[in-house]
Design an enzyme around this catalytic site. Structure first.
Site, PDB file in Angstrom:
ATOM      1  N   ARG A 249       0.674  -1.416   0.080  1.00 35.29           N
ATOM      2  CA  ARG A 249       0.036  -0.107   0.015  1.00 35.29           C
ATOM      3  C   ARG A 249       0.822   1.262   0.017  1.00 35.29           C
ATOM      4  O   ARG A 249       0.399   2.166   0.251  1.00 35.29           O
ATOM      5  CB  ARG A 249      -0.872   0.121   1.098  1.00 35.29           C
ATOM      6  CG  ARG A 249      -2.289  -0.811   0.800  1.00 35.29           C
ATOM      7  CD  ARG A 249      -3.415  -0.862   1.820  1.00 35.29           C
ATOM      8  NE  ARG A 249      -2.846  -1.676   3.046  1.00 35.29           N
ATOM      9  CZ  ARG A 249      -2.716  -3.004   3.247  1.00 35.29           C
ATOM     10  NH1 ARG A 249      -3.166  -3.799   2.537  1.00 35.29           N
ATOM     11  NH2 ARG A 249      -2.179  -3.322   4.499  1.00 35.29           N
TER      12      ARG A 249
ATOM     13  N   LYS B  12     -14.460  -2.364  10.040  1.00 37.31           N
ATOM     14  CA  LYS B  12     -15.283  -3.316   9.491  1.00 37.31           C
ATOM     15  C   LYS B  12     -16.466  -3.512  10.227  1.00 37.31           C
ATOM     16  O   LYS B  12     -17.526  -4.005   9.486  1.00 37.31           O
ATOM     17  CB  LYS B  12     -14.555  -4.496   9.455  1.00 37.31           C
ATOM     18  CG  LYS B  12     -13.481  -4.904   8.374  1.00 37.31           C
ATOM     19  CD  LYS B  12     -13.060  -6.492   8.590  1.00 37.31           C
ATOM     20  CE  LYS B  12     -11.811  -7.051   7.852  1.00 37.31           C
ATOM     21  NZ  LYS B  12     -11.419  -8.200   7.881  1.00 37.31           N
TER      22      LYS B  12
ATOM     23  N   THR C  95       1.817  -5.681   4.104  1.00 36.37           N
ATOM     24  CA  THR C  95       1.432  -4.970   3.014  1.00 36.37           C
ATOM     25  C   THR C  95       1.208  -3.632   3.170  1.00 36.37           C
ATOM     26  O   THR C  95       0.995  -2.849   2.182  1.00 36.37           O
ATOM     27  CB  THR C  95      -0.037  -5.527   2.709  1.00 36.37           C
ATOM     28  OG1 THR C  95      -0.765  -5.739   4.030  1.00 36.37           O
ATOM     29  CG2 THR C  95       0.202  -7.072   2.120  1.00 36.37           C
TER      30      THR C  95
ATOM     31  N   ASP D 197     -13.807 -11.281  12.905  1.00 32.40           N
ATOM     32  CA  ASP D 197     -12.701 -10.627  12.132  1.00 32.40           C
ATOM     33  C   ASP D 197     -13.131  -9.074  11.725  1.00 32.40           C
ATOM     34  O   ASP D 197     -12.822  -8.765  10.760  1.00 32.40           O
ATOM     35  CB  ASP D 197     -12.722 -11.541  10.735  1.00 32.40           C
ATOM     36  CG  ASP D 197     -11.482 -10.873   9.845  1.00 32.40           C
ATOM     37  OD1 ASP D 197     -10.631 -10.536  10.257  1.00 32.40           O
ATOM     38  OD2 ASP D 197     -11.525 -11.074   8.640  1.00 32.40           O
TER      39      ASP D 197
HETATM   40 CA    CA Z   1      -8.451 -10.443   9.359  1.00 28.06          CA
END
Ligand code: CA
Length: 707
Positions: free
Chosen positions: A152, A362, A196, A335
């Site tokens: 990223r 999320k 990442t 998650d």
């Molecule tokens: Ca995850």
């Protein structure tokens, strides 16, 4: 060992007239002598980022400024003329495994990263590649990454491009030549840590986190000295084994919220993307991830909040000491990471000027916190959710729906949002002119069922959840959540905590967002477009063909009086890989990774799209019903995360239904068991799968190829 830095000699020259300010205890101060700075390429430091608004033609840091607002004061391109925005240049990238980078632009040079942690320097006016650095990440790391081999972005500091690699290294490159200056290992490579995310400058240090909460690691963030690459501090996001002794009191405090032998599975809480830094408060904010494995009942069987999972943690930037935290999802079992973009802004709320931090993690709630104290100011859901009814403002905690803890009820339940989140890493933008936050939001529920036979495996993700083919009845979602998969650009009023407007998108996995003083919002989308909207009204004013789905956020800069909008196009990432069944239903998706730059009346043109390859004839179905079903189950557990549910490719990795390998047991086994294609990221699975298993998986794929 890090190579010895060449910096001290340069520092001495830079600091010579200001020796007092070169004291070791103080951050290196940028030389105020303009002539000197102009002779130095990419000479960014914390002071220059603090004053980023004095040079809006550059994009100096990941979120442009320390506030991470991703708002640019440039207004040459505006609502009146955006219709004349045309391609200025493009640069093809040599990797097509999904692009997520935010480029940095300084003094006419654009620095980007691409999949497999490669780094590029590009002439920002012409698109000419000046150099590329390939850190040679071994292909085996692909299978240790839940969500693809993307990167990223980089940070720039005093002539160096600082970037992290998928296999855990932090590297510093010479901004002029692309040569390696130092390289340090930030993780234990015997474990499945992957990086990442983009590192961030915090004063005279750089901070980097890592991922791996699906693979049994213990999350942490580390700050390194920018001169030498030496470690300054490290903060663990979850406590370790008490028998080993806690690193500090904060870890002991966190351990009070865990039960059982949580450390055996690492605990998770990995900070794989979002950081923010307030130089005035000298606080660095860390967004942390989910638990490892997902169900709390496996990881911490006696319950508990499990600090600091799914939290925003504020640390002293100098020492890494804990200051405060806010946990967005106590005792996470879905998650629901809080690694999503954090924006710092000053807002007037109830007649008071507040220094806030905003996040849309999320779990579907938009949180506004006081960023000095961590006090919860407000929280409302920005899309429909069914795991919690609301956030109780008296306790600051979500009020969970009665049967949301699927791992305790043991029922298979469809939960909104699913692990894709109502918003993921794709950056938002806050526009101080409109007072709105633009969220690349979505609805993407998924079925959760605890994997009652859970055993951690040495290869592949260890979720502890059977999401793909849960046996038995599924408790479905009510009508108001339909259609299940929706993507939208949501303009959200963070003071009123309500939607101002929304622009629906054809698919759910779309890109990050940029807003500008031209009253524009730019948003790349899964349907191969870059689009511009009126920031106030949400009216779509412009759209162009990018020939590939866009995930990365656009940026803007100007050179010689011309404003550019640039974006790294390229489809990929976990949901592109996993949910081809939703995102590539017609099988026509292609992926062409490129950097694209647009300006008013630009005169470049993309080449014609290549013709899609002809589908080969499928081999004849073999194996009985039982073998195919067994293969489907194994496929779901081991293969789907990369190659797609039901073997339907998202358009990035090869479509296995069209692979020549499935026609031959020998060829298939050489790849799946022996790892014949490990250099391209396909590991051998002999530790987990038998020859018989591989043959069952082949039978399943051949069956799917004939549908
Ligand atoms: Ca995850």
């Amino acid at each position: 060992m890090p190579r010895r830095s060449r910096f001290p000699a340069i520092a001495f020259i830079a600091c010579a007239p200001f020796l007092a300010s070169c004291d070791r205890d103080e951050p290196p101060v940028a030389s105020p002598v303009v002539e000197e700075r102009e002779t130095r390429t990419a000479w960014i430091d914390a002071e220059r980022i603090r004053n980023a608004d004095a040079e809006p033609h550059n994009w100096l840091a990941h979120g442009r400024t320390f506030s991470e607002q991703r708002y640019s004061p440039l207004d040459q391109v505006n609502t009146d003329n955006v219709g004349n925005l045309e391609l200025a240049w493009y640069l093809d990238l040599d990797t097509s495994r999904g692009q997520q980078a935010t480029p940095i632009v300084v003094d006419g040079v654009l620095y980007s990263t691409s999949a497999w942690s490669k780094v590029q320097a590009v002439d920002a006016k012409t698109g000419r590649l000046l150099w590329q650095y390939d850190p040679q990440v071994p292909g085996i790391w692909d299978v240790r990454a839940c969500c693809g081999v993307q990167n990223r972005g980089a940070a720039i500091w005093q002539g160096r491009v600082i970037s992290a690699t998928l296999d855990g290294r932090l590297i510093a490159l010479d901004a002029v030549t692309g040569e390696l200056i130092w390289e340090i290992l930030t993780t234990d490579q015997a474990q499945s840590y992957t990086i990442t995310g983009a590192p961030r400058i915090i004063g005279d240090k750089i901070i980097i986190g890592n991922g791996g909460a699906e693979y049994g690691v213990r999350g942490y963030v580390t700050a390194y000295d920018l001169e030498t690459g030496e470690q300054v501090w490290r903060f663990y996001t979850v406590p370790g084994n008490p028998a080993d002794g806690f690193e500090d009191d904060t870890q002991a405090m966190a351990a009070e919220t865990w039960t059982g032998e949580w450390w055996a599975q690492g605990g998770g809480g990995t900070a794989w993307d979002s950081f923010a830094y307030d130089p005035e408060l000298n606080l660095v904010y860390v967004g942390t991830g989910n638990g490892s494995p997902w169900p709390r009942s496996i990881r911490s069987p006696g319950g508990g909040d499990n600090l600091f999972l799914a939290s925003i943690v504020a640390l002293d930037a100098d020492s890494g000491e804990y200051r405060w935290h806010y946990q967005t999802t106590p005792g996470d079992t879905w998650d629901f990471t809080a690694t999503q973009h954090m924006i710092l802004a000053d807002l007037e709320i109830d007649g008071q000027q507040r220094q806030v931090l905003m996040q849309a993690p999320k779990n579907g709630f938009f949180f506004v916190l006081d960023r000095e104290t961590g006090e919860l100011i407000s929280a409302e859901n920005f899309v429909p959710v069914n795991w919690a009814t609301h956030i109780d403002m008296a306790t600051g905690r979500p009020v969970e729906a009665i049967d949301a803890r699927y791992d305790e009820t043991l029922a298979a339940k469809k939960i909104a949002p699913g692990p894709a989140g109502s918003h993921n890493w794709h950056p938002m933008s806050y526009n101080p002119d409109t007072g709105l936050v633009y969220i690349p939001a979505r609805q993407a529920p998924l079925v959760y069922k605890r994997d009652e036979e859970f055993e951690p495996r040495p290869i592949g993700a260890n979720l502890g959840v059977n999401t793909w083919d849960p046996p038995g009845e599924i408790i479905d979602l009510p009508e108001e959540f339909m259609p299940e998969f929706q993507g939208m650009l949501l303009a959200w009023d963070p003071v009123e905590q309500k939607e101002a407007w929304r622009a629906g998108q054809p698919l759910f996995e779309n890109g990050g967002v940029l807003s500008t003083a031209g009253n524009l919002v730019f948003h790349g989308t899964a349907d191969d477009r870059l689009k511009a909207y009126n920031a106030q009204s949400g009216e779509q004013l412009w759209s162009t063909d990018t020939q590939s789905g866009v995930l990365a956020p656009p940026i803007t800069y100007s050179i010689d009086g011309e404003q550019y909008i640039a974006v790294v196009a390229g489809w990929g990432g976990v949901y592109a890989n996993l949910l081809g069944v939703v995102l590539n239903a017609d099988g026509k998706r292609e992926n062409i990774s490129r950097i694209l730059a647009f300006k008013l009346n630009g005169d470049a043109e993309l080449p014609a799209r290549p013709a899609p390859p002809e589908a080969p004839e499928a081999p004849a179905i073999f194996g009985g019903e039982e073998q195919i079903a067994a293969g489907g189950s194994l496929y779901g557990k081991s293969c789907a995360i990369c190659h797609g549910v039901a073997a339907i490719s998202g358009g990035v990795l090869p479509d296995l239904r069209r692979s020549p390998m499935i026609g031959s047991a020998e060829a298939f086994h050489s790849v799946v068991i022996d790892g014949a294609m490990v250099d391209r990221g396909m590991a051998g699975w002999s530790e987990v799968l038998s020859d018989e298993d591989a043959e069952a998986i082949r039978a399943f794929i051949v069956f799917m190829a004939n549908q």
